[in-house]
Design a protein around this motif. Structure first.
Motif, PDB file in Angstrom:
ATOM      1  N   LEU A   1      -0.558  50.410  84.366  1.00  0.00           N
ATOM      2  CA  LEU A   1      -1.535  51.420  84.786  1.00  0.00           C
ATOM      3  C   LEU A   1      -0.859  52.746  85.118  1.00  0.00           C
ATOM      4  O   LEU A   1      -1.418  53.813  84.850  1.00  0.00           O
ATOM      5  N   ALA A   2       0.338  52.686  85.675  1.00  0.00           N
ATOM      6  CA  ALA A   2       1.092  53.924  85.914  1.00  0.00           C
ATOM      7  C   ALA A   2       1.416  54.590  84.582  1.00  0.00           C
ATOM      8  O   ALA A   2       1.302  55.816  84.446  1.00  0.00           O
ATOM      9  N   GLY A   3       1.784  53.787  83.597  1.00  0.00           N
ATOM     10  CA  GLY A   3       2.032  54.329  82.259  1.00  0.00           C
ATOM     11  C   GLY A   3       0.779  54.950  81.666  1.00  0.00           C
ATOM     12  O   GLY A   3       0.835  56.021  81.045  1.00  0.00           O
ATOM     13  N   ALA A   4      -0.353  54.310  81.868  1.00  0.00           N
ATOM     14  CA  ALA A   4      -1.622  54.862  81.378  1.00  0.00           C
ATOM     15  C   ALA A   4      -1.919  56.195  82.046  1.00  0.00           C
ATOM     16  O   ALA A   4      -2.347  57.154  81.384  1.00  0.00           O
ATOM     17  N   ALA A   5      -1.671  56.275  83.343  1.00  0.00           N
ATOM     18  CA  ALA A   5      -1.910  57.537  84.062  1.00  0.00           C
ATOM     19  C   ALA A   5      -1.000  58.641  83.523  1.00  0.00           C
ATOM     20  O   ALA A   5      -1.454  59.780  83.326  1.00  0.00           O
ATOM     21  N   VAL A   6       0.244  58.314  83.268  1.00  0.00           N
ATOM     22  CA  VAL A   6       1.179  59.307  82.719  1.00  0.00           C
ATOM     23  C   VAL A   6       0.697  59.796  81.357  1.00  0.00           C
ATOM     24  O   VAL A   6       0.708  60.997  81.074  1.00  0.00           O
ATOM     25  N   VAL A   7       0.247  58.888  80.523  1.00  0.00           N
ATOM     26  CA  VAL A   7      -0.259  59.272  79.201  1.00  0.00           C
ATOM     27  C   VAL A   7      -1.456  60.203  79.342  1.00  0.00           C
ATOM     28  O   VAL A   7      -1.541  61.235  78.665  1.00  0.00           O
ATOM     29  N   HIS A   8      -2.374  59.864  80.226  1.00  0.00           N
ATOM     30  CA  HIS A   8      -3.556  60.718  80.428  1.00  0.00           C
ATOM     31  C   HIS A   8      -3.168  62.098  80.950  1.00  0.00           C
ATOM     32  O   HIS A   8      -3.704  63.114  80.496  1.00  0.00           O
ATOM     33  N   LEU A   9      -2.238  62.135  81.886  1.00  0.00           N
ATOM     34  CA  LEU A   9      -1.819  63.420  82.444  1.00  0.00           C
ATOM     35  C   LEU A   9      -1.092  64.271  81.401  1.00  0.00           C
ATOM     36  O   LEU A   9      -1.306  65.479  81.325  1.00  0.00           O
ATOM     37  N   ARG A  10      -0.269  63.654  80.592  1.00  0.00           N
ATOM     38  CA  ARG A  10       0.438  64.394  79.534  1.00  0.00           C
ATOM     39  C   ARG A  10      -0.523  64.954  78.493  1.00  0.00           C
ATOM     40  O   ARG A  10      -0.279  66.008  77.924  1.00  0.00           O
ATOM     41  N   LYS A  11      -1.586  64.219  78.245  1.00  0.00           N
ATOM     42  CA  LYS A  11      -2.593  64.685  77.287  1.00  0.00           C
ATOM     43  C   LYS A  11      -3.468  65.783  77.870  1.00  0.00           C
ATOM     44  O   LYS A  11      -4.210  66.431  77.144  1.00  0.00           O
ATOM     45  N   GLY A  12      -3.407  65.971  79.182  1.00  0.00           N
ATOM     46  CA  GLY A  12      -4.253  66.956  79.829  1.00  0.00           C
ATOM     47  C   GLY A  12      -5.670  66.460  80.060  1.00  0.00           C
ATOM     48  O   GLY A  12      -6.595  67.249  80.215  1.00  0.00           O
ATOM     49  N   ASP A  13      -5.832  65.138  80.079  1.00  0.00           N
ATOM     50  CA  ASP A  13      -7.155  64.563  80.320  1.00  0.00           C
ATOM     51  C   ASP A  13      -7.627  64.891  81.734  1.00  0.00           C
ATOM     52  O   ASP A  13      -6.827  65.055  82.656  1.00  0.00           O
ATOM     53  N   GLY A  14      -8.927  64.932  81.896  1.00  0.00           N
ATOM     54  CA  GLY A  14      -9.521  65.186  83.204  1.00  0.00           C
ATOM     55  C   GLY A  14      -9.714  63.906  83.988  1.00  0.00           C
ATOM     56  O   GLY A  14      -9.289  62.822  83.578  1.00  0.00           O
ATOM     57  N   MET A  15     -10.384  64.044  85.103  1.00  0.00           N
ATOM     58  CA  MET A  15     -10.616  62.901  85.992  1.00  0.00           C
ATOM     59  C   MET A  15     -11.449  61.806  85.329  1.00  0.00           C
ATOM     60  O   MET A  15     -11.258  60.632  85.624  1.00  0.00           O
ATOM     61  N   ALA A  16     -12.344  62.180  84.430  1.00  0.00           N
ATOM     62  CA  ALA A  16     -13.189  61.170  83.778  1.00  0.00           C
ATOM     63  C   ALA A  16     -12.342  60.163  83.001  1.00  0.00           C
ATOM     64  O   ALA A  16     -12.641  58.973  82.990  1.00  0.00           O
ATOM     65  N   GLU A  17     -11.296  60.636  82.363  1.00  0.00           N
ATOM     66  CA  GLU A  17     -10.427  59.737  81.593  1.00  0.00           C
ATOM     67  C   GLU A  17      -9.421  59.015  82.478  1.00  0.00           C
ATOM     68  O   GLU A  17      -8.962  57.928  82.168  1.00  0.00           O
ATOM     69  N   LEU A  18      -9.042  59.644  83.593  1.00  0.00           N
ATOM     70  CA  LEU A  18      -8.041  59.074  84.490  1.00  0.00           C
ATOM     71  C   LEU A  18      -8.644  58.071  85.477  1.00  0.00           C
ATOM     72  O   LEU A  18      -7.949  57.179  85.965  1.00  0.00           O
ATOM     73  N   THR A  19      -9.923  58.183  85.748  1.00  0.00           N
ATOM     74  CA  THR A  19     -10.574  57.346  86.756  1.00  0.00           C
ATOM     75  C   THR A  19     -10.481  55.842  86.480  1.00  0.00           C
ATOM     76  O   THR A  19     -10.174  55.083  87.406  1.00  0.00           O
ATOM     77  N   PRO A  20     -10.719  55.341  85.251  1.00  0.00           N
ATOM     78  CA  PRO A  20     -10.621  53.892  85.058  1.00  0.00           C
ATOM     79  C   PRO A  20      -9.247  53.326  85.419  1.00  0.00           C
ATOM     80  O   PRO A  20      -9.168  52.273  86.073  1.00  0.00           O
ATOM     81  N   ALA A  21      -8.181  54.005  85.030  1.00  0.00           N
ATOM     82  CA  ALA A  21      -6.838  53.528  85.369  1.00  0.00           C
ATOM     83  C   ALA A  21      -6.614  53.571  86.875  1.00  0.00           C
ATOM     84  O   ALA A  21      -6.012  52.658  87.455  1.00  0.00           O
TER      85      ALA A  21
END
Length: 117
Positions: free
Chosen positions: A78-98
């Motif tokens: 899940l930490a890896g998923a969060a890093v991927v989302h942050l690197r992509k510039g995703d917003g909270m909607a994409e980061l919330t499930p992780a």
């Protein structure tokens, strides 16, 4: 005790469903792999790790060490998923499930080790 059962079942369900979808490379998972820059083979491996985590979490109440290791592994995924989302510039909607899943796993670990004492 009920909280432990609920968290165990919820996490086992979430990660077995997600892991199976990833391991089978269902069309939605292929899209996610392409969006994040992962190969389909890498996404399949992540799916297998999620399934292993789900099995470990499910066995956690009987074998707390295994449940703890599985929970730690899922937190790393899940930490890896969060890093991927942050690197992509995703917003909270994409980061919330992780984030929600990470909170659930942390709660599972806290309950598991409090309950197993």
């Amino acid at each position: 005790m009920i909280l432990s059962i609920v968290l165990t079942c919820l996490l086992a369900l979430i990660f077995s469903v997600l892991g199976t979808a990833g391991a089978l490379a269902l069309p939605k998972m292929r899209e996610k792999a392409a969006e994040t820059g992962f190969s389909v083979a890498a996404y399949r491996r992540i799916g297998v790790l999620q399934i292993a985590g789900a099995v470990g979490v499910a066995l956690g109440p009987a074998v707390p060490l295994l449940g703890g290791l599985a929970g730690a592994g899922l937190l790393l995924l899940l930490a890896g998923a969060a890093v991927v989302h942050l690197r992509k510039g995703d917003g909270m909607a994409e980061l919330t499930p992780a984030t929600v899943c990470a909170v659930l796993v942390a709660a599972y670990l806290a309950v598991l080790f409090t309950w197993s004492r």
